[in-house]
Design an enzyme around this catalytic site. Structure first.
Site, PDB file in Angstrom:
ATOM      1  N   LYS A 166      17.134 -20.926 -23.095  1.00  0.00           N
ATOM      2  CA  LYS A 166      15.940 -20.663 -22.294  1.00  0.00           C
ATOM      3  C   LYS A 166      14.779 -20.349 -23.227  1.00  0.00           C
ATOM      4  CE  LYS A 166      15.201 -16.539 -20.344  1.00  0.00           C
ATOM      5  NZ  LYS A 166      14.414 -15.765 -21.310  1.00  0.00           N
ATOM      6  N   ASN A 167      13.543 -20.701 -22.747  1.00  0.00           N
ATOM      7  CA  ASN A 167      12.331 -20.174 -23.385  1.00  0.00           C
ATOM      8  C   ASN A 167      12.351 -18.659 -23.177  1.00  0.00           C
ATOM      9  OD1 ASN A 167      10.019 -22.795 -22.367  1.00  0.00           O
ATOM     10  ND2 ASN A 167      11.013 -22.515 -24.315  1.00  0.00           N
ATOM     11  N   HIS A 226      12.754 -15.017 -14.132  1.00  0.00           N
ATOM     12  CA  HIS A 226      12.772 -13.949 -15.139  1.00  0.00           C
ATOM     13  C   HIS A 226      11.983 -12.783 -14.551  1.00  0.00           C
ATOM     14  CE1 HIS A 226      12.298 -11.600 -18.728  1.00  0.00           C
ATOM     15  NE2 HIS A 226      13.172 -12.361 -19.324  1.00  0.00           N
ATOM     16  N   GLU A 229      10.394 -15.092 -22.227  1.00  0.00           N
ATOM     17  CA  GLU A 229       9.513 -14.934 -21.067  1.00  0.00           C
ATOM     18  C   GLU A 229       8.016 -15.129 -21.369  1.00  0.00           C
ATOM     19  OE1 GLU A 229      11.400 -12.576 -22.312  1.00  0.00           O
ATOM     20  OE2 GLU A 229      10.121 -10.870 -22.765  1.00  0.00           O
ATOM     21  N   LYS A 287      10.992 -13.973 -30.555  1.00  0.00           N
ATOM     22  CA  LYS A 287      10.488 -14.201 -29.190  1.00  0.00           C
ATOM     23  C   LYS A 287       9.294 -15.150 -29.205  1.00  0.00           C
ATOM     24  CE  LYS A 287      10.520 -10.734 -26.398  1.00  0.00           C
ATOM     25  NZ  LYS A 287      10.605 -10.149 -25.061  1.00  0.00           N
ATOM     26  N   LYS A 323      14.950 -16.881 -30.445  1.00  0.00           N
ATOM     27  CA  LYS A 323      14.267 -15.752 -31.102  1.00  0.00           C
ATOM     28  C   LYS A 323      13.863 -16.226 -32.495  1.00  0.00           C
ATOM     29  CE  LYS A 323      15.199 -12.875 -27.689  1.00  0.00           C
ATOM     30  NZ  LYS A 323      14.236 -12.170 -26.888  1.00  0.00           N
ATOM     31  N   ASN A 364       0.817  -1.237   0.000  1.00  0.00           N
ATOM     32  CA  ASN A 364       0.000   0.000   0.000  1.00  0.00           C
ATOM     33  C   ASN A 364       0.837   1.268   0.000  1.00  0.00           C
ATOM     34  OD1 ASN A 364      -2.236  -1.573   0.120  1.00  0.00           O
ATOM     35  ND2 ASN A 364      -2.746  -1.125   2.279  1.00  0.00           N
ATOM     36  N   LYS A 390      21.042  -3.739 -23.656  1.00  0.00           N
ATOM     37  CA  LYS A 390      19.985  -2.847 -24.191  1.00  0.00           C
ATOM     38  C   LYS A 390      19.066  -2.288 -23.101  1.00  0.00           C
ATOM     39  CE  LYS A 390      16.480  -6.400 -25.079  1.00  0.00           C
ATOM     40  NZ  LYS A 390      15.892  -7.315 -26.055  1.00  0.00           N
TER      41      LYS A 390
END
Ligand code: CAP
Ligand code: MG
Ligand code: MG
Length: 493
Positions: free
Chosen positions: A199-200, A294, A202, A175, A173, A121, A336
């Site tokens: 890796k896959n 991730h 996200e 993606k 890629k 909060n 990046k």
């Protein structure tokens, strides 16, 4: 850096401005905040229009522990014991230190519960115009209650047969948009090019053009082929994020029943969007699997220009406490994404070492009371945890690996390692591999060659004279800078 309030006259004036309720959320006479009863937090705080800094800090301490905007008649002496307390303030640097009785928190080692207090909060309150949680400190007695990592980067490197170099990885890629067979083809090309880890991305899940079960099956075939051809072990990190826990577990079980060798797969979780319960569920259900956090979405909290949120350091410390095996910690501005050495490298060291300096606190991840001098001395000497963890794993919280991604390519590996100061991380390069003019396999070879150049203490330009894939990568990535890279190099010159 623990800055004490210099001018106690100013502090007296601020304290006099507090109402009775606010006063109950201060404790400037707290002799030893690190006495083991409190989790400590430092916020950058700028008050809103209606309050001075200390008034606003007390409102934050109230809302992030036991209180609300009025004193309520149901309060008790014990509930006051659980009040968070402002114990230090630095008006010049707009910093406040708040001590949280850690018995406030859910007893089962629940990270989500802590974050609901301290960045819940309070981030929406009118009393502040800026509130950023810069650092947190956990007493050893509290650390004992939390899982910490189980399967670590050391276990992954052992499985892969890797010493003294980062795990070299990629993200497939584009993606999204490949069929499961096309996806597996790209994995195969990267692995036979010499890469260790895929890796896959996200958002990878169970899209109709790439059904999860087929993706798992095709990846297994690709991995078996690549292992056979290269004679090297490989790892694939599967994104198991899902709409609900049952589906997440179903995906984990599908992977575990697809014939993968233990150590050859990791579970990736979109920790911000899927949530901390998912992270801790994976850690508790699968202590023998690398849990890959991730952090897509973290920028809303952590971007340096955001006045409200928390730092990459804070996010990463809670990931280690929750038992993540590795979390993306950023490329320190080399890649990046936004980030800086102060931010990203501090976070990376904090989750790797047993004793580490954060932005405001020095954190010992050993669970041994700080009175146990001989062990603490050992902890300080043995930042690689060899002695402590092999002998008494209860004595220290295992390392959580920095995962370094986002815009890296083979020409940026050494610049990042130079900032990091070690090779105890996983790097995953997406475009940095698949944009290579000769394709994925050449991209992987260029990545491996840039690592070899580093190990041989040669410049990549030197090494490229006898390694054409690296040569082509250097030509491509230096010539085809992105607009951001052009702007950045213009800034630097
Ligand atoms: C990188 C990436 C990662 C980001 C995450 C992407 O691809 O797959 O998700 O690196 O950022 O989707 O952009 P590239 P961070 O290698 O092609 O850039 O690691 O900072 O959390
Ligand atoms: Mg409430
Ligand atoms: Mg990605």
């Amino acid at each position: 850096m623990e800055v004490k309030m210099k001018n106690s006259k100013e502090l007296d004036k601020l304290i006099k401005s507090l109402n009775e309720k606010q006063l109950r959320y201060t404790k400037f006479d707290l002799k030893n905040p690190k006495n083991g009863e409190y989790m400590l937090a430092v916020f950058h705080l700028v008050p809103g229009k209606s309050m001075n800094m200390l008034q606003a800090a007390c409102e934050i301490a109230a809302e992030s522990s036991t209180g609300t905007n009025f004193t309520v008649l149901t309060e008790t002496d014990f509930s006051h014991e659980m009040n968070a307390r402002v114990y230090q303030i630095d008006t010049k640097n707009e910093l406040v230190w708040i001590a949280y009785p850690w018995r406030l928190f859910d007893r089962v080692g629940n990270v989500q519960n802590i974050l609901t207090y301290i960045i819940g909060n309070v981030l929406g309150m009118k009393e502040i115009s800026a509130l950023k949680l810069l650092d947190v400190w956990f007493p050893e007695s509290m650390i004992e209650q939390y899982d910490g990592p189980s399967y670590t980067l050391d276990d992954m490197k052992k499985y892969l047969g890797i010493k003294n170099r980062p795990v070299l990885g990629t993200i497939i890629k584009p993606k999204m948009g490949l069929t499961s067979a096309e996806y597996a083809e790209v994995c195969y090309d990267f692995w036979v090019g010499g890469g260790d880890f895929v890796k896959n991305d996200e958002p990878q899940a169970n899209q109709d053009f790439c059904p999860y079960d087929k993706m798992v099956k095709n990846v297994k075939e690709a991995m078996d082929k690549a292992v056979k051809e290269t004679g090297k072990k490989k790892v694939h990190s599967f994104n198991v994020s899902a709409a609900d826990f049952d589906t997440m577990i179903e995906r984990c079980e599908m992977i575990r029943n697809a014939g993968f060798e233990k150590g050859s797969y990791a579970f990736l979780i979109d920790g911000i969007t899927a949530g901390w319960m998912a992270v801790q569920t994976l850690r508790r259900r699968y202590p023998d699997v690398f849990i890959h956090f991730h952090r897509a979405g973290h920028g809303a909290f952590t971007r340096p220009e955001n006045p409200i949120g928390c730092t990459v350091l804070v996010l990463s410390k809670f990931a280690r406490l929750a038992g993540t095996s590795g979390i993306h910690t950023g490329t320190a501005g080399v890649g990046k994404m936004t980030g800086s050495p102060e931010e990203d490298i501090t976070a990376a060291h904090e989750i790797l070492d047993l004793v580490a300096k954060g932005h405001m606190f020095e954190q010992s991840w050993s669970k041994v009371p700080s009175t146990d001098k001989d062990v603490l001395k050992l902890v300080k000497e043995d930042s690689a945890h060899k002695v402590i963890l092999e002998k008494d794993s209860w004595r220290g919280m295992k390392k959580c690996a920095p995962i370094v991604s986002g815009g890296l390519n083979p020409t940026l590996l050494k610049p990042f390692i130079d900032l990091m100061g070690n090779t105890d991380f996983i790097t995953t390069m997406g475009a940095g591999c698949h944009a290579h003019p000769d394709g994925t396999r050449a991209g992987a070879m260029a990545l491996v060659q840039s690592m070899e150049a580093y190990q041989k203490k040669k410049s990549i330009e030197e090494y490229a004279k006898t390694h054409k894939e690296l040569k082509r990568a250097i030509e491509f990535f230096t010539k085809n800078k992105t607009a951001i890279q052009k702007a950045e190099s213009a800034e630097r010159s």
